[in-house]
Design an enzyme around this catalytic site. Structure first.
Site, PDB file in Angstrom:
ATOM      1  N   SER A   1      66.109-159.480   4.211  1.00 36.81           N
ATOM      2  CA  SER A   1      66.137-160.567   3.254  1.00 36.81           C
ATOM      3  C   SER A   1      66.733-160.058   1.930  1.00 36.81           C
ATOM      4  O   SER A   1      67.752-159.364   1.942  1.00 36.81           O
ATOM      5  CB  SER A   1      64.724-161.099   3.072  1.00 36.81           C
ATOM      6  OG  SER A   1      64.709-162.362   2.522  1.00 36.81           O
TER       7      SER A   1
ATOM      8  N   ASP B   1      67.734-168.568  11.681  1.00 41.28           N
ATOM      9  CA  ASP B   1      67.292-168.342  10.304  1.00 41.28           C
ATOM     10  C   ASP B   1      68.198-169.111   9.352  1.00 41.28           C
ATOM     11  O   ASP B   1      69.410-168.892   9.345  1.00 41.28           O
ATOM     12  CB  ASP B   1      67.378-166.834  10.026  1.00 41.28           C
ATOM     13  CG  ASP B   1      67.066-166.482   8.589  1.00 41.28           C
ATOM     14  OD1 ASP B   1      66.558-167.346   7.839  1.00 41.28           O
ATOM     15  OD2 ASP B   1      67.330-165.315   8.224  1.00 41.28           O
TER      16      ASP B   1
ATOM     17  N   HIS C   1      64.457-164.795  10.853  1.00 40.33           N
ATOM     18  CA  HIS C   1      64.567-163.958   9.658  1.00 40.33           C
ATOM     19  C   HIS C   1      64.105-162.520   9.914  1.00 40.33           C
ATOM     20  O   HIS C   1      62.957-162.284  10.219  1.00 40.33           O
ATOM     21  CB  HIS C   1      63.740-164.599   8.545  1.00 40.33           C
ATOM     22  CG  HIS C   1      64.191-164.268   7.163  1.00 40.33           C
ATOM     23  ND1 HIS C   1      65.503-164.366   6.756  1.00 40.33           N
ATOM     24  CD2 HIS C   1      63.507-163.861   6.068  1.00 40.33           C
ATOM     25  CE1 HIS C   1      65.594-164.033   5.478  1.00 40.33           C
ATOM     26  NE2 HIS C   1      64.400-163.721   5.036  1.00 40.33           N
TER      27      HIS C   1
END
Ligand SMILES: *[C@@H]1O[C@H](CO)[C@@H](O)[C@H](O)[C@H]1NC(C)=O
Ligand SMILES: *[C@@H]1O[C@H](CO)[C@@H](O)[C@H](O)[C@H]1NC(C)=O
Ligand SMILES: *[C@@H]1O[C@H](CO)[C@@H](O)[C@H](O)[C@H]1NC(C)=O
Ligand SMILES: *[C@@H]1O[C@H](CO)[C@@H](O)[C@H](O)[C@H]1NC(C)=O
Ligand SMILES: *[C@@H]1O[C@H](CO)[C@@H](O)[C@H](O)[C@H]1NC(C)=O
Ligand SMILES: *[C@@H]1O[C@H](CO)[C@@H](O)[C@H](O)[C@H]1NC(C)=O
Length: 500
Positions: free
Chosen positions: A188, A434, A459
């Site tokens: 991320s 995602d 994710h």
């Protein structure tokens, strides 16, 4: 300073300044489906790796020499030497570049590094991002650190990267491990930092695994519609009815609320007053992001393939045609999979993982357009509007965002053409379920800057602990990553000592 009134879906960025109607709702009491997909026991692979917690005296401002009352702060890092082959063998160091939250939480959700450490005999280090967790500048006092832009001004991605370089260089010195190669990992925002770290500090890190890192999710590179288009696709892919129920629910909520007595009707059904919109939106977005193939507990405890489970709840014939019953059942997958929620506080703005600083980052550098919705969107049609963001940021922090700073500092435009002849040794992993994958690097750039794309992935699913139920595609992704990292290391050792 607390930022309220709007809800920040800060996690792994996003801060969606949701400007929904502000109608308040409370928890339903009617008969809701009790049969929602709750197994007796949630089987989670819980990390037990005993990291040691340490602190390092870090420079507050790497970029000026101005006198300040606070020159340094205590930065937390976690370290495990359990698997390390040692300095004399130049065994590698795997460094996780912390993102916007408590580092122990990221460590718990990044089991991949622990899983592969024995194979590589790697030292494991997780560094906490400044202004998060226990790494609080200004005497460790969060209230002071978060006061206003004169203190929050030190919360930037460039300062964070300089922290990581400074700390790891010092650690290597202490361990007499100058020649131990460092590989950086991140997911991320942490993945963005990992990729940028490799580009900016090639003398410190030999390679980076940047998982679900939307380094292209900036204005004029990635469409502001892409994020919600992917969420739409996730739900629509499960069932057209599921998509339709959610899509029309926004209008139904408003219609119900605007009827005479409608607000009371909703209030009777939902105990604590709050915004049902935001509550539902949060559930759909986060579930799409974490649509993992095995049970997980990242943002909240959830079953395997939670989007599918949500749609099952919506499609459950027992719910008849009552939209609210359907929504309640689906949202319960996100909010009550453990079966322990006694009531839902729709106004709950608790922040168990300490993500709050993201609102500052999203008001300064991280202008990542994600809130566009076209007519087909599962959410209400709307345009991404930079001026709205700028106005909110001015109101909350008195700060004007710099939407083109990140691409000025790190690049992003024409990334393929640029990186093809510059840089090496980066893996960009993305799972196409995602919503952030729309802003990820999805194409191979060169023989050593590679994109691994998993159609079924969510994710940073690759960074999670392996489980016995992992599907083959996920095992394959991790194998490819391990092979690539092994190649970087063997090239490094060969350069270090051709006789190696
Ligand atoms: C900003 O916060 C600092 C630290 O709490 C404080 O000393 C200063 O007066 C504040 N500045 C403004 C303009 O409020
Ligand atoms: C390295 O050792 C010094 C002296 O003990 C210590 O102050 C410093 O925090 C250590 N560095 C790291 C990264 O732990
Ligand atoms: C269910 O409700 C929606 C909206 O209230 C309506 O459009 C739809 O026709 C209804 N379906 C059935 C089968 O009653
Ligand atoms: C959560 O699930 C349990 C078990 O199904 C149920 O008893 C409880 O009422 C649910 N909580 C809410 C707020 O719906
Ligand atoms: C994006 O492009 C528009 C139109 O050229 C321009 O006005 C805007 O400043 C650009 N945004 C950024 C962040 O560069
Ligand atoms: C990148 O290249 C590898 C072969 O080197 C290939 O297996 C992989 O599919 C390519 N990735 C993408 C996203 O095209």
């Amino acid at each position: 300073m607390r930022i309220m009134a709007t809800r920040f879906i800060s996690l792994l960025f996003s801060l969606l300044f949701l400007l929904y109607s502000g109608i308040s709702f409370a928890k339903p009491t009617p008969s809701f489906p009790s049969s929602i997909i709750r197994p007796e026991k949630i089987s989670l692979s819980t990390p037990t790796e005993p990291y040691q917690e340490k602190f390092f005296t870090q420079v507050l401002d790497h970029y000026t020499f101005r006198p300040q009352s606070y020159k340094t702060f205590q930065q937390r890092y976690l370290i495990s030497e359990k698997y390390w082959g040692g300095a004399e063998k130049n065994a590698p160091i795997f460094l996780y570049t912390g993102n916007e939250g408590d580092i122990d939480w990221f460590a718990q959700n990044t089991g991949f590094i622990v899983d592969i450490a024995p194979h590589f005999k790697a030292l494991l280090v997780f560094i906490e991002h400044r202004f998060y967790g226990k790494s609080m500048p200004f005497g460790g006092n969060k209230d002071v650190a978060y006061s206003n832009s004169s203190t929050l001004g030190y919360l930037t991605s460039t300062q964070a990267l300089a922290d990581y370089a400074t700390l790891i260089i010092d650690l290597k010195k202490n361990l007499s491990a100058a020649d131990s190669p460092v590989v950086v990992f991140g997911g991320s925002y942490g993945g963005m930092l990992a990729a940028w770290f490799r580009l900016k500090y090639p003398h410190v890190a030999i390679g980076a695994l940047a998982s679900s890192s939307p380094i292209l999710n900036f204005e004029n590179i990635t469409s502001p519609y892409s994020f919600n288009n992917i969420i739409t696709q996730d739900f629509r892919g499960e069932s057209e009815d599921c998509y339709r129920v959610i899509k029309r629910s926004w209008q139904e909520i408003e219609d119900t609320a605007s009827k005479p007595g409608g607000l009371d009707l909703l209030r009777n059904n939902y105990i604590s007053a709050s915004s049902l919109h935001n509550w539902l939106y949060t559930a759909w977005v986060y579930t799409a992001m974490t649509d993992y193939p095995t049970p997980s507990n990242f943002l909240s405890p959830m079953p395997a393939y939670p989007v599918k489970e949500m749609c099952k709840a919506i499609d459950d014939p027992k719910t008849g045609n009552n939209t609210f019953t359907k929504l309640y059942g689906a949202a319960s997958v996100y909010y009550n999979y453990s079966g322990t929620a006694t009531c839902f506080d729709l106004d709950d703005d608790s922040d168990p993982h300490g993500l709050g600083g993201w609102s500052w980052q999203a008001c300064t550098e991280m202008i990542m357009p994600t809130s566009g919705n076209n007519e087909d969107s599962i959410f209400t049609a709307s345009k991404w509007n930079y001026d709205d963001r700028a106005a909110s940021c001015e109101a909350y922090f008195g700060v004007e965002p710099r939407p083109s700073w990140i691409t000025t500092e790190f690049g992003g435009h024409d990334i393929k053409r640029v990186l093809k002849r510059f840089g090496s040794n980066i893996i960009f992993f993305n799972g196409l379920r995602d919503p952030w994958s729309g802003g990820g690097v999805l194409e191979n750039i060169s023989s050593s800057i590679v994109a691994i794309v998993a159609k079924q992935g969510a994710h940073h699913v690759d960074l999670r602990f392996a489980t016995s139920e992992d599907p083959k595609w996920l095992q394959d992704v991790r194998k490819r990553e391990v092979n690539i990292i092994a190649k970087w290391l063997s090239e490094y050792y060969e350069d270090l000592d051709p006789a190696y």
